[in-house]
Design a protein around this motif. Structure first.
Motif, mmCIF file in Angstrom:
data_model
loop_
_atom_site.group_PDB
_atom_site.id
_atom_site.type_symbol
_atom_site.label_atom_id
_atom_site.label_comp_id
_atom_site.label_asym_id
_atom_site.label_seq_id
_atom_site.Cartn_x
_atom_site.Cartn_y
_atom_site.Cartn_z
ATOM 1 N N THR A 53 37.094 -10.261 24.095
ATOM 2 C CA THR A 53 36.087 -9.414 24.737
ATOM 3 C C THR A 53 36.792 -8.304 25.515
ATOM 4 O O THR A 53 37.738 -8.571 26.251
ATOM 5 C CB THR A 53 35.207 -10.242 25.688
ATOM 6 N N VAL A 54 36.339 -7.069 25.339
ATOM 7 C CA VAL A 54 37.020 -5.934 25.966
ATOM 8 C C VAL A 54 36.014 -4.969 26.590
ATOM 9 O O VAL A 54 34.835 -4.938 26.232
ATOM 10 C CB VAL A 54 37.873 -5.155 24.942
ATOM 11 N N VAL A 55 36.548 -4.173 27.527
ATOM 12 C CA VAL A 55 35.861 -2.978 28.005
ATOM 13 C C VAL A 55 36.394 -1.839 27.143
ATOM 14 O O VAL A 55 37.557 -1.449 27.271
ATOM 15 C CB VAL A 55 36.149 -2.718 29.494
ATOM 16 N N ALA A 56 35.573 -1.332 26.254
ATOM 17 C CA ALA A 56 36.030 -0.350 25.273
ATOM 18 C C ALA A 56 35.672 1.069 25.705
ATOM 19 O O ALA A 56 34.685 1.300 26.409
ATOM 20 C CB ALA A 56 35.424 -0.647 23.915
ATOM 21 N N GLY B 117 39.367 -7.939 28.774
ATOM 22 C CA GLY B 117 40.443 -6.958 28.950
ATOM 23 C C GLY B 117 39.910 -5.541 28.924
ATOM 24 O O GLY B 117 38.981 -5.225 28.169
ATOM 25 N N PHE B 118 40.484 -4.680 29.743
ATOM 26 C CA PHE B 118 40.147 -3.253 29.721
ATOM 27 C C PHE B 118 40.985 -2.600 28.624
ATOM 28 O O PHE B 118 42.200 -2.820 28.564
ATOM 29 C CB PHE B 118 40.466 -2.608 31.065
ATOM 30 N N ASP B 119 40.372 -1.808 27.778
ATOM 31 C CA ASP B 119 40.947 -1.138 26.595
ATOM 32 C C ASP B 119 40.758 -2.039 25.374
ATOM 33 O O ASP B 119 41.124 -3.218 25.390
ATOM 34 C CB ASP B 119 42.453 -0.842 26.690
ATOM 35 N N ASP B 120 40.218 -1.451 24.323
ATOM 36 C CA ASP B 120 40.175 -2.140 23.043
ATOM 37 C C ASP B 120 41.547 -2.011 22.388
ATOM 38 O O ASP B 120 42.355 -1.165 22.775
ATOM 39 C CB ASP B 120 39.099 -1.528 22.155
ATOM 40 N N PHE B 121 41.824 -2.827 21.387
ATOM 41 C CA PHE B 121 43.117 -2.759 20.707
ATOM 42 C C PHE B 121 42.980 -3.343 19.316
ATOM 43 O O PHE B 121 42.016 -4.060 19.017
ATOM 44 C CB PHE B 121 44.209 -3.495 21.499
ATOM 45 N N ASP B 122 43.927 -3.026 18.442
ATOM 46 C CA ASP B 122 43.895 -3.508 17.066
ATOM 47 C C ASP B 122 43.858 -5.035 17.036
ATOM 48 O O ASP B 122 44.587 -5.705 17.777
ATOM 49 C CB ASP B 122 45.127 -3.021 16.297
ATOM 50 N N LEU B 123 43.006 -5.564 16.176
ATOM 51 C CA LEU B 123 42.840 -7.001 15.923
ATOM 52 C C LEU B 123 42.097 -7.727 17.042
ATOM 53 O O LEU B 123 41.916 -8.944 16.962
ATOM 54 C CB LEU B 123 44.187 -7.690 15.667
ATOM 55 N N ALA B 124 41.660 -7.013 18.078
ATOM 56 C CA ALA B 124 40.884 -7.673 19.139
ATOM 57 C C ALA B 124 39.616 -8.284 18.561
ATOM 58 O O ALA B 124 39.172 -9.356 18.991
ATOM 59 C CB ALA B 124 40.553 -6.683 20.250
ATOM 60 N N ASP B 125 39.029 -7.604 17.572
ATOM 61 C CA ASP B 125 37.824 -8.142 16.949
ATOM 62 C C ASP B 125 38.144 -9.362 16.095
ATOM 63 O O ASP B 125 37.335 -10.293 15.992
ATOM 64 C CB ASP B 125 37.144 -7.057 16.108
ATOM 65 N N VAL B 126 39.327 -9.367 15.510
ATOM 66 C CA VAL B 126 39.713 -10.487 14.636
ATOM 67 C C VAL B 126 39.964 -11.750 15.448
ATOM 68 O O VAL B 126 39.556 -12.853 15.047
ATOM 69 C CB VAL B 126 40.963 -10.128 13.813
ATOM 70 N N SER C 115 32.786 7.474 28.638
ATOM 71 C CA SER C 115 32.034 6.268 28.981
ATOM 72 C C SER C 115 32.729 5.004 28.483
ATOM 73 O O SER C 115 33.602 5.051 27.600
ATOM 74 C CB SER C 115 30.625 6.350 28.403
ATOM 75 N N THR C 116 32.323 3.884 29.032
ATOM 76 C CA THR C 116 32.873 2.575 28.650
ATOM 77 C C THR C 116 31.725 1.621 28.319
ATOM 78 O O THR C 116 30.587 1.822 28.741
ATOM 79 C CB THR C 116 33.702 1.961 29.788
ATOM 80 N N THR C 117 32.058 0.583 27.581
ATOM 81 C CA THR C 117 31.069 -0.449 27.274
ATOM 82 C C THR C 117 31.777 -1.779 27.057
ATOM 83 O O THR C 117 32.899 -1.820 26.533
ATOM 84 C CB THR C 117 30.244 -0.089 26.023
ATOM 85 N N VAL C 118 31.148 -2.866 27.478
ATOM 86 C CA VAL C 118 31.701 -4.206 27.235
ATOM 87 C C VAL C 118 31.308 -4.634 25.820
ATOM 88 O O VAL C 118 30.137 -4.581 25.440
ATOM 89 C CB VAL C 118 31.177 -5.225 28.263
ATOM 90 N N ILE C 119 32.322 -5.052 25.046
ATOM 91 C CA ILE C 119 32.075 -5.581 23.701
ATOM 92 C C ILE C 119 32.351 -7.080 23.724
ATOM 93 O O ILE C 119 33.507 -7.514 23.789
ATOM 94 C CB ILE C 119 32.975 -4.907 22.650
ATOM 95 N N PRO C 120 31.299 -7.915 23.726
ATOM 96 C CA PRO C 120 31.509 -9.370 23.763
ATOM 97 C C PRO C 120 31.933 -9.905 22.406
ATOM 98 O O PRO C 120 31.283 -9.659 21.387
ATOM 99 C CB PRO C 120 30.125 -9.896 24.160
ATOM 100 N N ALA D 162 35.629 2.926 37.121
ATOM 101 C CA ALA D 162 34.802 2.129 38.023
ATOM 102 C C ALA D 162 33.672 1.440 37.261
ATOM 103 O O ALA D 162 33.419 0.243 37.439
ATOM 104 C CB ALA D 162 34.240 3.016 39.133
ATOM 105 N N GLY D 163 33.012 2.192 36.385
ATOM 106 C CA GLY D 163 31.914 1.605 35.631
ATOM 107 C C GLY D 163 32.373 0.502 34.702
ATOM 108 O O GLY D 163 31.704 -0.540 34.559
ATOM 109 N N GLY D 164 33.522 0.694 34.063
ATOM 110 C CA GLY D 164 34.039 -0.323 33.152
ATOM 111 C C GLY D 164 34.426 -1.604 33.870
ATOM 112 O O GLY D 164 34.123 -2.710 33.408
#
Length: 345
Positions: A297-300, A284-293, A331-336, A178-180
């Motif tokens: 933006t993800v909910v990690a 997107g919900f869930d981080d994943f490989d190469l998302a930073d590359v 916990s979750t956090t948004v990574i822009p 819910a928080g994410g």
């Protein structure tokens, strides 16, 4: 015509495992003597023991070490994990966290996939219990788990991951779904978006319901109704997600932003957006490989930590903790990273 038997000392072409009876026959001893020799029991002549071991080697016979130790009264060092497809990075990260924590306590992880099939899940639970695992960790696919309370669980502690059980009290580790989702919705609303598409996985699954409900509540709290034509649920794989996003972008007017509720759906969305110059914002919900590359933006959240926490709870139960069921929330956090910060067209 009777089936031919493999020659003594050869492998069976049908793939059958050699038996202790065959070892005894080849060594020219009784079944009991063969068993005593292979289990290093006393009162077996050295020459006899050597002959039995040589026969076992010729046949490729190996003792079932786990069964032998259990017969002697030892406890199993195995902990079972029943999850979704381990090729999904989320589940493999969870399993990695479990294995790392268990290893510190001399325990070993064995895994099986439930393929989101409730009947298969129940069969796997029974199979693991028959093998006397010390604990069982479950990412549930079924809607009810009261079958676990029937006749007890044979003294084996259960820990549920990602989705809380229904019908049985057990330790649980969940994500702050819910928080994410609320953070993702507020992130897109804060960027000026109103026509926000929600692409969600199976609505019957508790994590997805939590994310969907929280997103809807965030839209309602913001007084935004423009998102409603763009709600899509039960999108269960990458291909469906890609098709769904293509269909959404073909609408008039199209959404200016997308929120995908797991990593597979995010992958499908990225495929649909490939090569477009008019890309909507994407979170997107869930981080994943190469998302930073690639700037997604993800909910990690920490899936490895989720596994570690589940293993910790299981070990505490194995060690004698008998308190009430506990729930740990990751916990979750948004990574822009760029995709979620695109302004509305």
């Amino acid at each position: 015509m009777s089936a031919s038997r493999p020659a003594e000392g050869s492998f069976d072409p049908a793939g059958r495992q050699p038996t202790l009876t065959q070892v005894a026959a080849l060594a020219g001893v009784s079944l009991k003597t063969a068993s005593r020799a292979l289990n290093d029991e006393p009162n077996v002549a050295e020459a006899t023991g050597r002959r039995v071991r040589e026969a076992a080697d010729r046949l490729g016979y190996r003792l079932n070490g786990i069964a032998r130790e259990l017969r002697r009264g030892a406890t199993s060092a195995l902990v079972g994990l029943i999850s979704g497809d381990l090729t999904n990075p989320f589940y493999s990260a969870v399993a990695s966290g479990i294995e790392r924590e268990l290893r510190q306590h001399g325990l070993q992880l064995v895994t099986a996939n439930n393929d989101e099939d409730a009947d298969l899940e129940q069969a796997l639970v029974d199979a693991f219990l028959q093998r006397r695992v010390r604990a069982l960790l479950v990412v549930p696919s079924g809607e009810r788990h009261d079958f676990l309370a029937i006749e007890g669980n044979r003294g084996v502690p259960f820990v549920f991951l990602d989705r809380p059980p229904d019908g049985v009290d057990a330790d649980t580790v969940v994500i702050d779904n819910a928080g994410g989702a609320r953070a993702a919705a507020e992130h897109l609303l804060g960027g000026g978006h109103r026509r926000i598409a929600l692409i969600a996985d199976l609505e019957r699954k508790a994590p997805q319901r939590g994310r969907i409900d929280s997103f809807v509540q965030s839209m309602e709290s913001a007084g935004n109704d423009e998102w409603r034509p763009y709600l899509r649920t039960d999108v269960h794989d990458v291909h469906r997600a890609e098709e769904t996003v293509r269909d959404l972008l073909a609408l008039d007017p199209p959404p200016t932003a997308l929120f995908t509720t797991n990593n597979r759906l995010t992958t499908g969305a990225l495929r649909a957006l490939r090569g477009r110059t008019d890309q909507p914002a994407l979170v997107g919900f869930d981080d994943f490989d190469l998302a930073d590359v690639i700037g997604t933006t993800v909910v990690a959240h920490d899936a490895v930590a989720m596994g570690r926490e589940a293993a910790r709870l299981a070990h505490e139960r194995i060690s004698g903790y008998r308190g009430p069921a506990r729930t740990v929330t990751i916990s979750t956090t948004v990574i822009p990273r760029g995709s979620g910060e695109r302004p509305p067209a």
